[in-house]
Scaffold this motif. Structure first.
Motif, PDB file in Angstrom:
ATOM      1  N   PRO A 152      -9.896 -12.724  17.355  1.00  0.00           N
ATOM      2  CA  PRO A 152     -10.009 -11.292  17.083  1.00  0.00           C
ATOM      3  C   PRO A 152     -11.446 -10.810  17.230  1.00  0.00           C
ATOM      4  O   PRO A 152     -12.393 -11.552  16.935  1.00  0.00           O
ATOM      5  N   ALA A 153     -11.605  -9.595  17.715  1.00  0.00           N
ATOM      6  CA  ALA A 153     -12.943  -9.027  17.901  1.00  0.00           C
ATOM      7  C   ALA A 153     -13.548  -8.632  16.555  1.00  0.00           C
ATOM      8  O   ALA A 153     -12.859  -8.045  15.717  1.00  0.00           O
ATOM      9  N   TYR A 154     -14.801  -8.968  16.359  1.00  0.00           N
ATOM     10  CA  TYR A 154     -15.617  -8.494  15.242  1.00  0.00           C
ATOM     11  C   TYR A 154     -15.218  -9.100  13.892  1.00  0.00           C
ATOM     12  O   TYR A 154     -16.030  -9.725  13.225  1.00  0.00           O
ATOM     13  N   PHE A 195      -6.644   0.815  20.607  1.00  0.00           N
ATOM     14  CA  PHE A 195      -7.030  -0.558  20.934  1.00  0.00           C
ATOM     15  C   PHE A 195      -8.290  -0.928  20.143  1.00  0.00           C
ATOM     16  O   PHE A 195      -8.973  -0.047  19.592  1.00  0.00           O
ATOM     17  N   PRO A 196      -8.647  -2.206  20.096  1.00  0.00           N
ATOM     18  CA  PRO A 196      -9.940  -2.575  19.511  1.00  0.00           C
ATOM     19  C   PRO A 196     -11.089  -1.903  20.266  1.00  0.00           C
ATOM     20  O   PRO A 196     -10.976  -1.587  21.455  1.00  0.00           O
ATOM     21  N   ASP A 197     -12.206  -1.705  19.571  1.00  0.00           N
ATOM     22  CA  ASP A 197     -13.371  -1.066  20.176  1.00  0.00           C
ATOM     23  C   ASP A 197     -13.929  -1.954  21.289  1.00  0.00           C
ATOM     24  O   ASP A 197     -14.397  -3.060  21.027  1.00  0.00           O
ATOM     25  N   VAL A 198     -13.917  -1.454  22.513  1.00  0.00           N
ATOM     26  CA  VAL A 198     -14.540  -2.221  23.584  1.00  0.00           C
ATOM     27  C   VAL A 198     -16.058  -2.140  23.463  1.00  0.00           C
ATOM     28  O   VAL A 198     -16.774  -3.083  23.833  1.00  0.00           O
ATOM     29  N   ILE A 199     -16.546  -1.025  22.920  1.00  0.00           N
ATOM     30  CA  ILE A 199     -17.958  -0.893  22.539  1.00  0.00           C
ATOM     31  C   ILE A 199     -17.976  -0.290  21.141  1.00  0.00           C
ATOM     32  O   ILE A 199     -17.522   0.835  20.940  1.00  0.00           O
ATOM     33  N   ILE A 200     -18.488  -1.033  20.195  1.00  0.00           N
ATOM     34  CA  ILE A 200     -18.496  -0.575  18.809  1.00  0.00           C
ATOM     35  C   ILE A 200     -19.676   0.376  18.593  1.00  0.00           C
ATOM     36  O   ILE A 200     -20.669   0.341  19.331  1.00  0.00           O
ATOM     37  N   GLN A 205     -23.490  -2.451  15.587  1.00  0.00           N
ATOM     38  CA  GLN A 205     -23.625  -3.634  16.435  1.00  0.00           C
ATOM     39  C   GLN A 205     -24.480  -4.733  15.797  1.00  0.00           C
ATOM     40  O   GLN A 205     -24.086  -5.912  15.836  1.00  0.00           O
ATOM     41  N   PRO A 206     -25.617  -4.411  15.177  1.00  0.00           N
ATOM     42  CA  PRO A 206     -26.380  -5.484  14.524  1.00  0.00           C
ATOM     43  C   PRO A 206     -25.609  -6.178  13.411  1.00  0.00           C
ATOM     44  O   PRO A 206     -25.762  -7.389  13.203  1.00  0.00           O
ATOM     45  N   LYS A 207     -24.759  -5.431  12.717  1.00  0.00           N
ATOM     46  CA  LYS A 207     -23.964  -6.023  11.631  1.00  0.00           C
ATOM     47  C   LYS A 207     -23.071  -7.145  12.152  1.00  0.00           C
ATOM     48  O   LYS A 207     -22.847  -8.148  11.457  1.00  0.00           O
ATOM     49  N   TYR A 208     -22.566  -6.979  13.371  1.00  0.00           N
ATOM     50  CA  TYR A 208     -21.659  -7.970  13.930  1.00  0.00           C
ATOM     51  C   TYR A 208     -22.334  -8.863  14.967  1.00  0.00           C
ATOM     52  O   TYR A 208     -21.664  -9.644  15.655  1.00  0.00           O
ATOM     53  N   GLY A 209     -23.655  -8.745  15.081  1.00  0.00           N
ATOM     54  CA  GLY A 209     -24.416  -9.624  15.952  1.00  0.00           C
ATOM     55  C   GLY A 209     -24.124  -9.462  17.420  1.00  0.00           C
ATOM     56  O   GLY A 209     -24.110 -10.443  18.174  1.00  0.00           O
ATOM     57  N   PHE A 309     -22.900   5.883  11.550  1.00  0.00           N
ATOM     58  CA  PHE A 309     -22.474   4.831  12.465  1.00  0.00           C
ATOM     59  C   PHE A 309     -23.083   5.012  13.857  1.00  0.00           C
ATOM     60  O   PHE A 309     -23.127   4.065  14.645  1.00  0.00           O
ATOM     61  N   TYR A 310     -23.533   6.232  14.144  1.00  0.00           N
ATOM     62  CA  TYR A 310     -23.986   6.564  15.492  1.00  0.00           C
ATOM     63  C   TYR A 310     -25.476   6.953  15.521  1.00  0.00           C
ATOM     64  O   TYR A 310     -25.929   7.537  16.500  1.00  0.00           O
ATOM     65  N   HIS A 311     -26.209   6.619  14.447  1.00  0.00           N
ATOM     66  CA  HIS A 311     -27.623   6.993  14.351  1.00  0.00           C
ATOM     67  C   HIS A 311     -27.788   8.497  14.589  1.00  0.00           C
ATOM     68  O   HIS A 311     -28.659   8.931  15.356  1.00  0.00           O
ATOM     69  N   ALA A 312     -26.939   9.289  13.978  1.00  0.00           N
ATOM     70  CA  ALA A 312     -26.920  10.731  14.238  1.00  0.00           C
ATOM     71  C   ALA A 312     -27.047  11.501  12.930  1.00  0.00           C
ATOM     72  O   ALA A 312     -27.016  10.926  11.831  1.00  0.00           O
ATOM     73  N   GLY A 313     -27.192  12.829  13.066  1.00  0.00           N
ATOM     74  CA  GLY A 313     -27.340  13.693  11.911  1.00  0.00           C
ATOM     75  C   GLY A 313     -26.291  14.781  11.880  1.00  0.00           C
ATOM     76  O   GLY A 313     -25.267  14.720  12.568  1.00  0.00           O
TER      77      GLY A 313
END
Length: 389
Positions: A152-154, A195-200, A205-209, A309-313
């Motif tokens: 499984p992914a992630y 579907f699972p995230d093809v790009i999270i 991303q750092p959390k899941y390496g 989650f997206y480094h956004a405001g």
């Protein structure tokens, strides 16, 4: 078990006494057999603000009464209690593992408080051991040929079932049919309908390496035998034989349509038969989860605009809200849009700004994730801000 099911089936009709108590009943929706391209239109009256709620099995009824009354006085109109996770039901299901009969406890109390109740269901992932062991063929396969059961992914619970597998489709349909048969429930809310995230999301991303600047094989689904044969029959080639599968628009659209067809053709009609509203939790980066939700025939949509989650405001929340509304309009949809906010990531001042920006973007209300993350200061800010926008 029969007694539990009888209670749920009769709850809406008689046990609540909604009319006598002065509680509004769910608004009527247009017929599902509309012709000439008409779609069922959203209710004329609809909730303004919502909150997701995780199950709490040991809270006494008096405390639920206090909590629900507080929600109403703080401008919440509808709740999204989780009634099915990826592994268990929180109501007296006839065929799923039952973790507890939480819905039986909270539904009459919430309705007496004047709240709409829409059952929140995890859709595609499944970690029920009996299902995983007996039906491994139901699960998605990545571009490396690995099943989500084995790799499984992630995280381990990312065992997604395939939207094109008949057995998996039937299993999801059965859940929807059972949940939407519950008396007193106003609607069903689909989560993880993708579907699972093809790009999270980049901040995760750092959390899941992982570092994902492109669509990588371990996270790219689904390449199972059924998906491949269906695609080959339609387009004349096996996805594995494509020179660059991520670059193929036909293959991308096939995955989008796989989820859309499941939602529109198999799940929503069941809810309509049972006169239930339909909503979904969706992604702003919908391409990455093959979730073209602006093509779905929903009453309500709750894009999860978790800015952190997206480094956004807050301006990103405004822009994403506006973009989602524009995509829906482009498809001729009148689905109501509620900006989903991650309140666990903000202070009161930040919540105020997020709410204001969501409404600038055209949101018809706010959905909070989640009730368990709210405190007195956040509730007061929410009530004051939503009273003004």
């Amino acid at each position: 078990m029969p007694e539990r099911r009888a209670f749920l089936k009769t709850l809406g009709a008689g046990a609540l006494g909604a009319a006598a108590a002065g509680v509004s009943t769910p608004p009527e929706r247009s017929p599902t057999n509309a012709t000439d391209g008409d779609k069922p239109s959203p209710p004329e009256s609809a909730p303004t603000n919502w909150v997701w709620m995780g199950p709490e099995l040991d809270v006494p009824e008096d405390e639920w009464k206090r909590r629900f009354e507080r929600l109403r006085t703080h401008n919440i109109d509808a709740i999204l209690p989780q009634v099915y996770s990826n592994s268990a039901a929180y109501y007296g299901s006839d065929f799923l593992p039952v973790e507890g009969e939480w819905l039986e406890t909270i539904l009459p109390i919430a309705k007496q408080a004047g709240l709409e109740v829409h059952g929140w269901m995890i859709s595609m992932p499944c970690t029920i051991p009996e299902i995983v062991e007996a039906h491994k063929e139901w699960f998605v396969v990545n571009r490396n040929g690995e099943s989500a059961v084995d790799a499984p992914a992630y995280v381990d619970y990312y065992k997604f079932t395939c939207p094109n597998r008949p057995g998996a489709q039937d299993f999801i349909e059965r859940r929807v049919r059972e949940i939407t048969s519950i008396g007193g429930l106003d609607g069903i809310h689909f989560d993880y309908i993708r579907f699972p995230d093809v790009i999270i999301a980049e901040a995760l991303q750092p959390k899941y390496g992982v570092v994902q600047n492109e669509e990588q094989a371990p996270y790219d689904y689904c390449y199972c035998d059924v998906c491949r044969s269906m695609f080959e029959e339609k387009h004349g080639s096996d996805p594995f034989d494509l020179e660059n599968p991520p670059a193929s628009m036909e293959w991308r659209l096939f995955r989008y349509e796989s989820i859309t067809n499941l939602v529109n053709d198999r799940l929503i009609p069941i809810a309509r038969e049972n006169d239930k509203a339909v909503s979904a939790a969706t992604f702003p980066n919908w391409q990455s989860v093959r979730q073209r939700w602006h093509h779905w025939d929903l009453d309500y949509v709750h894009p999860m605009l978790y800015h952190n989650f997206y480094h956004a405001g807050a301006n990103w929340v405004r822009d994403q809200t506006r973009a989602g509304i524009e995509r829906l309009r482009g498809q001729g949809k009148s689905t109501r849009v509620y900006s989903g906010l991650n309140v666990g990531a903000v202070a009161p001042g930040g919540l105020k700004r997020l709410i204001e920006k969501a409404h600038e973007g055209g949101a018809q209300g706010i959905t909070l994730f989640s009730a368990g993350s709210m405190n007195d200061a956040l509730w007061n800010t929410f009530a004051e801000t939503t009273a003004r926008v």
